[in-house]
Design an enzyme around this catalytic site. Structure first.
Site, mmCIF file in Angstrom:
data_model
loop_
_atom_site.group_PDB
_atom_site.id
_atom_site.type_symbol
_atom_site.label_atom_id
_atom_site.label_comp_id
_atom_site.label_asym_id
_atom_site.label_seq_id
_atom_site.Cartn_x
_atom_site.Cartn_y
_atom_site.Cartn_z
ATOM 1 N N ASP A 197 -36.726 -65.591 -2.099
ATOM 2 C CA ASP A 197 -35.741 -64.994 -3.005
ATOM 3 C C ASP A 197 -36.310 -64.990 -4.416
ATOM 4 O OD1 ASP A 197 -33.541 -64.772 -4.915
ATOM 5 O OD2 ASP A 197 -32.263 -64.812 -3.143
ATOM 6 N N ASP A 200 -34.136 -66.502 -7.328
ATOM 7 C CA ASP A 200 -34.056 -67.964 -7.265
ATOM 8 C C ASP A 200 -35.360 -68.598 -7.751
ATOM 9 O OD1 ASP A 200 -31.496 -67.858 -6.332
ATOM 10 O OD2 ASP A 200 -31.986 -68.352 -4.249
HETATM 11 C C1 PRP Z 1 -32.764 -58.861 -4.776
HETATM 12 C C2 PRP Z 1 -33.880 -58.075 -5.460
HETATM 13 C C3 PRP Z 1 -33.394 -56.652 -5.325
HETATM 14 C C4 PRP Z 1 -32.713 -56.659 -3.983
HETATM 15 C C5 PRP Z 1 -33.615 -56.031 -2.954
HETATM 16 O O1 PRP Z 1 -31.702 -59.024 -5.620
HETATM 17 O O2 PRP Z 1 -34.086 -58.455 -6.784
HETATM 18 O O3 PRP Z 1 -32.502 -56.248 -6.336
HETATM 19 O O4 PRP Z 1 -32.481 -58.041 -3.641
HETATM 20 O O5 PRP Z 1 -32.975 -55.907 -1.739
HETATM 21 P P1 PRP Z 1 -32.579 -54.517 -1.104
HETATM 22 O O6 PRP Z 1 -33.760 -53.606 -1.265
HETATM 23 O O7 PRP Z 1 -32.301 -54.860 0.328
HETATM 24 O O8 PRP Z 1 -31.356 -53.988 -1.809
HETATM 25 P P2 PRP Z 1 -30.372 -59.843 -5.231
HETATM 26 O O9 PRP Z 1 -29.336 -58.887 -4.748
HETATM 27 O O10 PRP Z 1 -30.717 -60.976 -4.332
HETATM 28 O O11 PRP Z 1 -29.839 -60.332 -6.630
HETATM 29 P P3 PRP Z 1 -30.511 -61.270 -7.754
HETATM 30 O O12 PRP Z 1 -31.586 -60.447 -8.410
HETATM 31 O O13 PRP Z 1 -29.350 -61.520 -8.648
HETATM 32 O O14 PRP Z 1 -31.055 -62.510 -7.096
HETATM 33 N N1 URA Z 2 -34.539 -60.011 -2.238
HETATM 34 C C1 URA Z 2 -35.450 -60.999 -2.468
HETATM 35 O O1 URA Z 2 -35.404 -61.654 -3.520
HETATM 36 N N2 URA Z 2 -36.373 -61.236 -1.522
HETATM 37 C C2 URA Z 2 -36.442 -60.531 -0.382
HETATM 38 O O2 URA Z 2 -37.349 -60.808 0.447
HETATM 39 C C3 URA Z 2 -35.498 -59.509 -0.165
HETATM 40 C C4 URA Z 2 -34.558 -59.276 -1.111
#
Ligand code: PRP
Ligand code: URA
Length: 205
Positions: A197, A200
């Site tokens: 992630d 995170d």
């Molecule tokens: C993550 C990443 C993208 C998304 C990608 O964000 O930064 O925005 O997931 O996934 P997708 O292509 O399946 O849409 P997240 O929604 O986890 O939020 P964050 O940046 O607040 O951790």
């Molecule tokens: N968002 C993340 O941060 N990691 C992944 O692998 C997919 C979605």
């Protein structure tokens, strides 16, 4: 195909350290900055310039300056880590924000914020480190196109084949720049091998 994977050996080196599960948030942020600059340089390689004159201490000469302003739009929250190198290195940049969050159970992104500057006549760099299902990127690109953006690049650090297909299928005029194209998604829609992630790891949450 409007998809460019960085070919520079430094990009591969930086991505490998970013993937390493022992990399701590401080180094993770530094690597993110470095990769974001490499991506931004690639995504602006074809920016238009215009002639100008400049007076050196010795004489007047001609030169060229950037003719098109940039707008950088991070997809919150992880995309924020990619903004600072772009605003530092480019002279005429404004910043928009799009807040999207994937639901942990469905992996479908929910929009919670959108604030964009005027987009007409600009090159828009949408920055989000992870392109997994592509759902977040497609929603962001829809919002940017609705707001008048037409010269758009998407900058990712790691992209999946599924995410690339989603973006190029729904926004064929958008050029995608990524530092790595990974193998697949797992059952929870995380990228494999990926780096976990991103948000995170960037923010130590
Ligand atoms: C993550 C990443 C993208 C998304 C990608 O964000 O930064 O925005 O997931 O996934 P997708 O292509 O399946 O849409 P997240 O929604 O986890 O939020 P964050 O940046 O607040 O951790
Ligand atoms: N968002 C993340 O941060 N990691 C992944 O692998 C997919 C979605």
């Amino acid at each position: 195909m409007p998809v460019h994977a960085l070919a520079h050996p430094l990009a591969a080196h930086l991505v490998t350290h970013l993937r390493d599960e022992t990399t701590k948030p401080a180094l993770f942020r530094t690597l993110t900055h470095q990769l974001s600059l490499l991506l931004a340089l690639e995504a602006t390689r074809d920016l238009l310039t215009r002639d100008t004159t400049v007076r050196t201490p010795l004489e007047t000469t001609t030169g060229r300056v950037l003719a098109k302003p940039l707008v950088v739009v991070p997809i919150l929250r992880a995309g924020l880590g990619m903004v600072e190198p772009i605003t530092t290195f480019f002279p005429d940049v404004s910043v928009g924000y799009i807040g999207l969050e994937r639901d942990h159970a469905t992996a479908v992104a929910r929009s919670y914020y959108c604030k964009l500057p005027p987009l007409a006549g600009t090159r828009v760099l949408v920055v989000d480190p992870m392109l997994a299902t592509g759902g977040s990127a497609v929603q962001a690109l829809d919002a940017i196109a609705d707001a008048g953006g037409s010269d758009i690049c998407l900058l990712n650090i790691v992209a999946s084949p599924e995410g690339i297909r989603a973006v190029t299928g729904s926004h064929p005029a958008v050029t995608v720049y990524t530092a790595a194209i990974d193998r697949a998604l797992d059952a929870r829609k995380y990228i494999l091998p990926g780096l976990g992630d991103f948000g995170d790891r960037l923010y130590g949450t």
